[in-house]
Design an enzyme around this catalytic site. Structure first.
Site, PDB file in Angstrom:
ATOM      1  N   ASP A 292      39.489  45.839  46.303  1.00  0.00           N
ATOM      2  CA  ASP A 292      39.364  46.747  45.159  1.00  0.00           C
ATOM      3  C   ASP A 292      38.659  46.133  43.965  1.00  0.00           C
ATOM      4  O   ASP A 292      38.816  46.589  42.837  1.00  0.00           O
ATOM      5  CB  ASP A 292      40.769  47.187  44.735  1.00  0.00           C
TER       6      ASP A 292
ATOM      7  N   GLU B 182      41.316  45.805  54.006  1.00  0.00           N
ATOM      8  CA  GLU B 182      42.444  46.075  53.094  1.00  0.00           C
ATOM      9  C   GLU B 182      42.272  47.444  52.427  1.00  0.00           C
ATOM     10  O   GLU B 182      42.379  47.602  51.206  1.00  0.00           O
ATOM     11  CB  GLU B 182      42.626  44.976  52.033  1.00  0.00           C
TER      12      GLU B 182
ATOM     13  N   GLU C  26      41.060  48.606  39.453  1.00  0.00           N
ATOM     14  CA  GLU C  26      41.108  48.438  40.911  1.00  0.00           C
ATOM     15  C   GLU C  26      41.518  49.710  41.647  1.00  0.00           C
ATOM     16  O   GLU C  26      41.050  49.974  42.758  1.00  0.00           O
ATOM     17  CB  GLU C  26      42.054  47.287  41.282  1.00  0.00           C
TER      18      GLU C  26
ATOM     19  N   HIS D 295      47.172  37.703  35.503  1.00  0.00           N
ATOM     20  CA  HIS D 295      45.784  37.877  35.065  1.00  0.00           C
ATOM     21  C   HIS D 295      45.355  39.322  34.909  1.00  0.00           C
ATOM     22  O   HIS D 295      44.227  39.596  34.523  1.00  0.00           O
ATOM     23  CB  HIS D 295      44.848  37.210  36.068  1.00  0.00           C
TER      24      HIS D 295
ATOM     25  N   ARG E 211      44.201  42.996  34.018  1.00  0.00           N
ATOM     26  CA  ARG E 211      43.605  43.549  32.798  1.00  0.00           C
ATOM     27  C   ARG E 211      44.588  44.434  32.031  1.00  0.00           C
ATOM     28  O   ARG E 211      44.599  44.442  30.813  1.00  0.00           O
ATOM     29  CB  ARG E 211      42.363  44.375  33.140  1.00  0.00           C
TER      30      ARG E 211
ATOM     31  N   HIS F 273      44.853  31.531  34.784  1.00  0.00           N
ATOM     32  CA  HIS F 273      43.572  32.139  35.156  1.00  0.00           C
ATOM     33  C   HIS F 273      42.536  31.840  34.064  1.00  0.00           C
ATOM     34  O   HIS F 273      42.860  31.875  32.881  1.00  0.00           O
ATOM     35  CB  HIS F 273      43.782  33.653  35.292  1.00  0.00           C
TER      36      HIS F 273
HETATM   37  C1  UD1 Z   1      39.027  40.243  39.135  1.00  0.00           C
HETATM   38  C2  UD1 Z   1      39.306  41.511  39.937  1.00  0.00           C
HETATM   39  C3  UD1 Z   1      40.794  41.594  40.279  1.00  0.00           C
HETATM   40  C4  UD1 Z   1      41.263  40.339  40.978  1.00  0.00           C
HETATM   41  C5  UD1 Z   1      40.921  39.147  40.115  1.00  0.00           C
HETATM   42  C6  UD1 Z   1      41.318  37.909  40.871  1.00  0.00           C
HETATM   43  C7  UD1 Z   1      37.830  43.315  39.308  1.00  0.00           C
HETATM   44  C8  UD1 Z   1      37.670  44.559  38.526  1.00  0.00           C
HETATM   45  N1  UD1 Z   1      38.982  42.675  39.155  1.00  0.00           N
HETATM   46  O1  UD1 Z   1      39.748  40.304  37.901  1.00  0.00           O
HETATM   47  O2  UD1 Z   1      41.016  42.690  41.132  1.00  0.00           O
HETATM   48  O3  UD1 Z   1      42.648  40.419  41.130  1.00  0.00           O
HETATM   49  O4  UD1 Z   1      39.507  39.120  39.849  1.00  0.00           O
HETATM   50  O5  UD1 Z   1      41.385  36.790  40.078  1.00  0.00           O
HETATM   51  O6  UD1 Z   1      36.947  42.954  40.050  1.00  0.00           O
HETATM   52  N2  UD1 Z   1      36.301  33.452  34.921  1.00  0.00           N
HETATM   53  C9  UD1 Z   1      35.873  32.140  34.921  1.00  0.00           C
HETATM   54  N3  UD1 Z   1      35.764  31.498  36.127  1.00  0.00           N
HETATM   55  C10 UD1 Z   1      36.052  32.102  37.300  1.00  0.00           C
HETATM   56  C11 UD1 Z   1      36.503  33.418  37.281  1.00  0.00           C
HETATM   57  C12 UD1 Z   1      36.611  34.084  36.096  1.00  0.00           C
HETATM   58  O7  UD1 Z   1      35.590  31.561  33.872  1.00  0.00           O
HETATM   59  O8  UD1 Z   1      35.922  31.470  38.354  1.00  0.00           O
HETATM   60  C13 UD1 Z   1      36.391  34.168  33.625  1.00  0.00           C
HETATM   61  C14 UD1 Z   1      35.025  34.659  33.134  1.00  0.00           C
HETATM   62  O9  UD1 Z   1      35.009  34.637  31.745  1.00  0.00           O
HETATM   63  C15 UD1 Z   1      34.995  36.102  33.656  1.00  0.00           C
HETATM   64  C16 UD1 Z   1      36.449  36.480  33.415  1.00  0.00           C
HETATM   65  O10 UD1 Z   1      37.202  35.321  33.772  1.00  0.00           O
HETATM   66  O11 UD1 Z   1      34.078  36.918  32.962  1.00  0.00           O
HETATM   67  C17 UD1 Z   1      36.949  37.657  34.184  1.00  0.00           C
HETATM   68  O12 UD1 Z   1      36.567  37.586  35.542  1.00  0.00           O
HETATM   69  P1  UD1 Z   1      36.595  38.926  36.416  1.00  0.00           P
HETATM   70  O13 UD1 Z   1      36.049  38.700  37.735  1.00  0.00           O
HETATM   71  O14 UD1 Z   1      35.989  40.050  35.613  1.00  0.00           O
HETATM   72  O15 UD1 Z   1      38.164  39.075  36.530  1.00  0.00           O
HETATM   73  P2  UD1 Z   1      39.059  40.353  36.507  1.00  0.00           P
HETATM   74  O16 UD1 Z   1      38.273  41.615  36.422  1.00  0.00           O
HETATM   75  O17 UD1 Z   1      40.093  40.125  35.482  1.00  0.00           O
HETATM   76  N1  UDP Z   2      45.964  31.452  44.174  1.00  0.00           N
HETATM   77  C1  UDP Z   2      45.399  30.182  44.268  1.00  0.00           C
HETATM   78  N2  UDP Z   2      45.514  29.330  43.191  1.00  0.00           N
HETATM   79  C2  UDP Z   2      46.144  29.693  42.043  1.00  0.00           C
HETATM   80  C3  UDP Z   2      46.704  30.986  41.956  1.00  0.00           C
HETATM   81  C4  UDP Z   2      46.575  31.849  43.042  1.00  0.00           C
HETATM   82  O1  UDP Z   2      44.827  29.815  45.285  1.00  0.00           O
HETATM   83  O2  UDP Z   2      46.211  28.866  41.101  1.00  0.00           O
HETATM   84  C5  UDP Z   2      45.822  32.365  45.331  1.00  0.00           C
HETATM   85  C6  UDP Z   2      47.086  33.053  45.784  1.00  0.00           C
HETATM   86  O3  UDP Z   2      47.781  32.292  46.744  1.00  0.00           O
HETATM   87  C7  UDP Z   2      46.582  34.364  46.353  1.00  0.00           C
HETATM   88  C8  UDP Z   2      45.333  34.632  45.562  1.00  0.00           C
HETATM   89  O4  UDP Z   2      44.978  33.408  44.922  1.00  0.00           O
HETATM   90  O5  UDP Z   2      46.207  34.222  47.712  1.00  0.00           O
HETATM   91  C9  UDP Z   2      45.612  35.688  44.552  1.00  0.00           C
HETATM   92  O6  UDP Z   2      44.510  35.818  43.718  1.00  0.00           O
HETATM   93  P1  UDP Z   2      44.585  36.561  42.325  1.00  0.00           P
HETATM   94  O7  UDP Z   2      45.962  36.499  41.781  1.00  0.00           O
HETATM   95  O8  UDP Z   2      43.472  35.997  41.518  1.00  0.00           O
HETATM   96  O9  UDP Z   2      44.169  38.044  42.691  1.00  0.00           O
HETATM   97  P2  UDP Z   2      45.001  39.300  43.246  1.00  0.00           P
HETATM   98  O10 UDP Z   2      45.772  38.896  44.435  1.00  0.00           O
HETATM   99  O11 UDP Z   2      45.859  39.775  42.129  1.00  0.00           O
HETATM  100  O12 UDP Z   2      43.935  40.285  43.542  1.00  0.00           O
END
Ligand code: UD1
Ligand code: UDP
Length: 386
Positions: free
Chosen positions: A95, A117, A131, A212, A214, A244
Site C-alpha cells: 500500500d 499482500e 495507504e 512512524h 503519518r 524512523h
Molecule cells: C512509507 C509508506 C508506509 C510504510 C513506511 C515504512 C507511503 C505512503 N507510506 O511511509 O506505508 O509503512 O514507508 O517505513 O508510501 N527517510 C529517510 N531515509 C529513509 C527513509 C525515509 O531519511 O531511508 C525520511 C525522508 O525524509 C523521507 C521521509 O523519511 O522523505 C518519509 O519517507 P516516506 O517514504 O515518505 O515514508 P512514509 O510515507 O512515512
Molecule cells: N524493522 C526493521 N528495523 C527497525 C524497525 C522495523 O527491520 O528498526 C522491520 C520490521 O521487523 C518489519 C518492518 O521493518 O518487518 C516494518 O516496517 P515499517 O514499520 O517501516 O513499515 P510497516 O510495516 O508499518 O508498513
C-alpha cells in the site's frame, strides 16, 4: 515470461525479497528487480541482507518530500523502465506510494499487475493515510491478487476486484522464518549482535517500540512520548526505540525523549538485528503493520498504537490489542502485561494467522499457471485461540 518486481520502502523490501529470490529460481521466468528507493538508508541494508541485485534504481528519495512530489516522480521514472523491459507482469506490494504509482503506470501501459499482500482494509480512508486509498486502488486494477488471509480475500471480493484471487499467506512469514533460522543456526552471529548492544540490560524486561505512521504525526507522537516517559520510571523495564528517519518522527521524538533515562533511542536496526531484538523483547509497542504480523509468529504480545487495523486476525487471536495513542491508555496496557502474568501468558501465545512460510512459492506457482495449494490457515488458527 518477463516479471518485473518493484519495491521502494523497508517493509516492501522485507516482504518482496523472498518472492524475488523464488522468481530467480524459476527456469521459465526472466526476473528483473527495480528499486525506486522511496527509502534509501532503510532500504539498502535489506537488499544486501537478502543478496538481491537490483537491475534498476530510480533513486527517488528526497528529504521530507510531499506525497505528490513522490508520486509524480515515481510515475515519470518507472515509465522508462517499463518501456525498456516490456514485462509480461509487474509485481508490487502492499500500500505504499511506490506500489500505487508504479502499479498505475503499469496499468496505463496495459501490463498485468500482480498485487502482493492484497485485500487489506481498515475501512477508513484516513487510517492509515494514504495507504488505505493506495491498497483500494491497487486491488481494483490488479489482474492477480495475492491475499495473505481469508479475511483479505473477503475484502477484495466485497470491493469488486476483478482480477484472479489466491490466498497465499503473507510473505513476511517467509522472510522472518529465514531470519529466525539464520539466528538459530549461528551462535557466532547471535554473539556478535549481543556484543554490538552492550547496554542491553538482562535484568530488565525489554519494551521494543517503533512508530512512524503519518496519521500519528503531531498529537499521536506526543502521546506516545508522554507514555514512554511515564513507563521509563519502572526499574524492571528497559525501553528501546529504533527511531524512523522521517523528520516528522525523529525530530519530536528526540526532543521529547532524548534526555530521558531508560529510554534508549537508536537508529533503525538492520532486519536481522531487529528480529533478534523482537525475539528478546517482552512486549512490542508499535504502529507498524509488519510488527502486527511478526509478533504473533514469534509469540510476542503486540500493543498497536492505532485506532483501527487492517490486520484483524491477531486481534481476534488475542495476541495483539489496539491501544491508540492516548498516553494513559498505552501506559495502562503495558503495565497490565508487565504486572499480570496470566494476561501476559495468554496474550503472548504463539499464533500464526499470517502464513506458513510458503507464500512466495504459491505466488510463483500462480504466475507460472500451475495449480496453487491455497492457504486456509486463518480460521483454524483462530478457532484454537479465541
Ligand atoms: C512509507 C509508506 C508506509 C510504510 C513506511 C515504512 C507511503 C505512503 N507510506 O511511509 O506505508 O509503512 O514507508 O517505513 O508510501 N527517510 C529517510 N531515509 C529513509 C527513509 C525515509 O531519511 O531511508 C525520511 C525522508 O525524509 C523521507 C521521509 O523519511 O522523505 C518519509 O519517507 P516516506 O517514504 O515518505 O515514508 P512514509 O510515507 O512515512
Ligand atoms: N524493522 C526493521 N528495523 C527497525 C524497525 C522495523 O527491520 O528498526 C522491520 C520490521 O521487523 C518489519 C518492518 O521493518 O518487518 C516494518 O516496517 P515499517 O514499520 O517501516 O513499515 P510497516 O510495516 O508499518 O508498513
Amino acid at each position: 515470461m518477463r516479471v518485473l518486481s518493484i519495491l521502494g520502502t523497508r517493509p516492501e523490501a522485507i516482504k518482496m525479497a523472498p518472492l524475488v529470490l523464488a522468481l530467480q529460481q524459476e527456469a521459465n521466468v526472466q526476473s528483473a528487480l527495480c528499486v525506486t528507493a522511496q527509502h534509501r538508508s532503510l532500504l539498502d541494508p535489506i537488499i544486501d541482507l537478502f543478496g538481491l541485485k537490483p537491475d534498476f534504481d530510480l533513486d527517488i528519495m528526497e528529504p521530507n518530500q510531499s506525497l505528490n512530489q513522490l508520486a509524480s516522480r515515481l510515475m515519470r521514472k518507472i515509465d522508462n523502465v517499463l518501456e525498456e523491459t516490456k514485462p509480461d507482469y509487474v509485481l508490487v506490494h502492499g500500500d505504499t506510494t511506490t506500489a500505487m504509482a508504479c502499479g498505475l503506470a503499469a496499468f496505463h501501459r496495459r501490463i498485468p499487475v500482480g498485487h502482493v499482500e492484497a485485500g487489506l482494509r481498515t475501512g477508513d480512508m484516513s487510517q492509515p493515510f494514504p495507504e488505505e486509498m493506495n491498497r483500494c486502488v491497487l486491488d481494483i486494477f490488479s489482474t492477480h491478487l495475492f491475499l495473505p488471509t481469508d479475511a483479505a480475500r473477503r475484502n477484495a471480493v466485497k470491493a469488486g476486484a476483478t482480477g484472479r484471487l489466491w490466498v497465499t499467506g503473507n510473505t513476511i512469514i517467509d522472510a522472518i522464518s529465514l531470519m529466525k533460522d539464520k539466528l538459530l543456526n549461528d551462535s557466532d552471529l547471535r554473539a556478535g549482535i549481543e556484543q554490538r548492544f552492550p547496554w542491553l540490560d538482562p535484568t530488565r524486561r525489554l519494551l521494543l517500540v517503533t512508530g512512524h505512521r503519518r496519521e500519528n504525526f503531531g498529537s499521536g507522537v506526543d502521546g506516545i512520548c508522554v507514555a514512554l516517559k511515564q513507563l521509563a520510571k519502572r526499574d524492571d523495564l528497559q525501553i528501546v526505540y529504533p527511531v524512523h528517519p522521517n523528520p516528522n518522527i525523529r525530530g519530536p521524538v528526540y526532543v521529547a525523549l532524548g534526555s530521558s533515562p531508560n529510554v534508549k533511542l537508536i537508529d533503525p536496526l538492520d532486519y536481522l538485528d531487529f528480529v533478534w531484538f523482537m525475539q528478546r523483547a517482552h512486549i512490542l509497542l508499535t504502529d507498524s503493520g509488519g510488527l502486527q504480523e511478526e509478533g504473533p509468529f514469534l509469540g510476542k504480545p503486540v500493543l498497536v498504537m492505532r485506532d483501527v487495523t487492517e490486520r484483524p486476525e491477531a486481534i481476534s487471536a488475542g495476541t495483539a490489542r489496539l491501544v491508540g495513542t492516548d498516553a494513559s491508555r498505552i501506559v495502562a496496557n503495558v503495565n497490565l502485561l508487565l504486572d499480570d502474568e496470566e494476561q501476559y501468558r495468554r496474550f503472548g501465545r504463539r499464533s500464526n494467522p499470517y502464513g506458513d512460510g510458503l507464500a512466495s512459492r504459491r505466488i510463483v506457482d500462480a504466475l507460472c499457471g500451475r495449480p496453487v495449494a491455497e492457504l486456509h490457515i486463518h480460521d483454524s488458527v483462530l478457532a484454537s485461540y479465541v
